[in-house]
Design a protein around this motif. Structure first.
Motif, short mmCIF file in Angstrom:
data_model
loop_
_atom_site.label_atom_id
_atom_site.label_comp_id
_atom_site.label_asym_id
_atom_site.label_seq_id
_atom_site.Cartn_x
_atom_site.Cartn_y
_atom_site.Cartn_z
N UNK A 1 2.49 43.85 39.56
CA UNK A 1 3.59 43.03 40.09
C UNK A 1 5.06 43.33 39.00
N UNK A 2 6.22 43.06 39.69
CA UNK A 2 7.28 43.36 38.85
C UNK A 2 8.16 41.88 38.93
N UNK A 3 8.77 41.61 37.83
CA UNK A 3 9.84 40.67 37.89
C UNK A 3 10.98 41.29 37.25
N UNK A 4 12.08 41.43 38.08
CA UNK A 4 13.13 41.72 37.44
C UNK A 4 14.24 40.76 36.92
N UNK A 5 14.75 40.78 35.73
CA UNK A 5 15.62 39.85 35.36
C UNK A 5 16.80 40.51 34.92
N UNK A 6 17.98 40.36 35.60
CA UNK A 6 19.20 41.05 35.36
C UNK A 6 20.33 41.18 36.25
N UNK A 7 21.33 42.11 35.97
CA UNK A 7 22.35 42.11 36.83
C UNK A 7 21.88 43.25 37.95
N UNK A 8 22.52 43.94 38.58
CA UNK A 8 22.24 44.87 39.74
C UNK A 8 21.45 46.17 39.05
N UNK A 9 21.57 46.37 37.89
CA UNK A 9 21.04 47.63 37.41
C UNK A 9 19.49 47.56 37.03
N UNK A 10 19.07 46.40 36.19
CA UNK A 10 17.40 46.25 36.27
C UNK A 10 16.85 45.89 37.65
N UNK A 11 17.61 45.15 38.30
CA UNK A 11 17.07 44.95 39.86
C UNK A 11 16.61 46.27 40.61
N UNK A 12 17.91 46.97 40.66
CA UNK A 12 17.95 48.19 41.42
C UNK A 12 16.61 49.30 40.60
N UNK A 13 16.71 49.23 39.45
CA UNK A 13 15.72 49.68 38.52
C UNK A 13 14.27 49.53 39.09
N UNK A 14 14.26 48.06 39.06
CA UNK A 14 12.64 47.49 39.14
C UNK A 14 12.52 48.02 40.77
N UNK A 15 13.32 47.78 41.68
CA UNK A 15 13.00 48.25 43.03
C UNK A 15 12.41 49.76 43.14
N UNK A 16 13.22 50.57 42.26
CA UNK A 16 12.79 52.16 42.42
C UNK A 16 11.31 52.39 41.66
N UNK A 17 11.27 51.40 40.56
CA UNK A 17 9.96 51.40 39.94
C UNK A 17 8.59 51.05 40.94
N UNK A 18 9.14 50.16 41.75
CA UNK A 18 8.02 49.67 42.58
C UNK A 18 7.72 50.82 43.73
#
Ligand SMILES: [Fe+2]
Length: 389
Positions: free
Chosen positions: A97-114
């Motif tokens: 499971x992934x939790x992204x905490x941050x602005x657009x950069x960590x969130x987009x990176x998390x989407x990519x990781x998934x």
């Protein structure tokens, strides 16, 4: 040319489940448990860690007996190799499971990781619209800026470091399972980031409202967002700890995100993506510097729509000619930008005149250009860049 809500064309609207309000982030443990998580990859950035916003979340995971691994090697304009490193950590740590905490950069990176964790290969393989075969692992997003909209959107923007362009991945499979939208982390956001991300949200709403793919539902979200950002963004910059202004900008950002996720964007974002890929400039600032020039170019395609935006910004057009209305709206956006302290030019940020032809070529290829209300030529794009120089 302009799409009106009276055209009865088919439009769909996608939104994730979200919880909005103070301390929403602290629901992360309960939601991770509901999603069946046993080991969470927490994707975040160094500043968010430093301000302590991650600790509250990981404490809640521990309380539910859920393990976690923190991945914070994410820069602004997240890069392909950061996504690939994150996917490796996800696999090696046995995350589910992934939790992204941050602005657009960590969130987009998390989407990519998934995406890479489920589908393998390289993140750049998934560029474009609906190119993700297998759904990503569960994703919980906790935005810490009021602007990105990535926490509710179908978009992930990743920097292709070899080609020096930003690629757009657009798919329902990038929509988070849940967004926990909490105004509290905004209280540690700097003046500059508040201004840049706020201008990003305003750009999302303006571009979604004049987009060729707008709908009655995206219109409502876009206009309400513009009104909220107009009323609360400058007060939030001036009173960073005032939770009420921060909350209203968070709502503005959410509504802008819902609008652009479904109506898409336009030339401002196409040109900002090109700049961000080329020289790593802050996304919100690029938008802020380009918005008024793109509005001037687009104006003839949908003057009524821009007039509505002007009225939402509190302007009175009685007795104004078409040219006067246009002038008033564009200078209104410019003065909002100046009042926020965003007064640089692209030249100040290191963009050179000789860079413009290749910047314009990449901008014309960006998927956001498809929904711009007026179709530009490469010369038009070059001229807009020159104006912002
Ligand atoms: Fe944006």
């Amino acid at each position: 040319m302009m799409k009106t809500s009276g055209s009865f064309e088919l439009r769909k609207f996608v939104a994730p489940e979200f919880v909005l309000g103070t301390d929403a982030r602290l629901l992360a443990g309960r939601y991770a448990k509901n999603l069946g998580a046993r080991h969470v990859l927490v994707v975040t950035g160094p500043n968010i860690l430093r301000h302590g916003w991650v600790k509250g979340v990981t404490d809640k995971l521990a309380a539910e007996e859920i393990d976690h691994t923190i991945f914070s090697s994410v820069t602004p304009n997240p890069r392909d190799e950061e996504v690939m490193n994150g996917a490796r950590v996800f696999k090696e740590s046995g995350c589910d499971c992934i939790i992204a905490i941050g602005g657009g950069s960590p969130i987009d990176c998390a989407k990519g990781i998934g995406i890479v964790s489920s589908n393998g290969g390289n993140i750049l393989d998934y560029e474009g619209v609906d190119n993700i075969p297998i759904p990503a692992p569960p994703l919980i997003c906790i935005p810490t800026t009021a602007g990105t909209g990535a926490d509710v959107s179908q978009f992930a923007i990743i920097n292709d470091t070899k080609r020096k362009v930003k690629i757009a991945i657009v798919s329902k499979k990038t929509v988070p399972d849940i967004a926990l939208i909490d105004p509290l982390p905004l209280t540690t956001l700097s003046h500059e980031l508040t201004a840049h991300t706020g201008m990003d949200a305003i750009t999302h709403s303006v571009e979604a409202y004049v987009s060729n793919a707008s709908s009655p539902v995206t219109d409502i979200n876009a206009l309400e967002s513009i009104g909220l950002m107009h009323a609360h963004l400058i007060p939030a910059v001036k009173n960073p700890k005032n939770i009420s202004h921060r909350y209203q900008t968070m709502v503005g950002s959410l509504l802008a995100g819902l609008a652009f996720s479904n109506a898409s964007l336009g030339a401002v974002h196409a040109m900002a993506h090109s700049l961000g890929g080329f020289s790593d400039l802050p996304h919100g600032e690029c938008n802020a510097l380009l918005l008024e020039h793109v509005m001037a170019f687009n104006y003839p395609a949908c003057p009524k729509r821009y007039e509505t935006i002007g009225k939402t910004l509190g302007m009175d057009f009685s007795g104004c000619s078409v040219a006067e209305k246009k002038e008033k709206i564009i200078s209104g956006i410019a003065s909002l930008r100046e009042m926020l302290g965003v007064t640089e030019t692209l030249d100040d940020l290191g963009v050179k005149k000789q860079d413009i032809p290749s910047l314009a070529r990449n901008a014309l290829q960006d998927p956001c250009m498809a929904t711009n209300p007026r179709k530009p030529t490469i010369k038009d794009i070059e001229r807009i860049y020159e104006e912002a120089l």
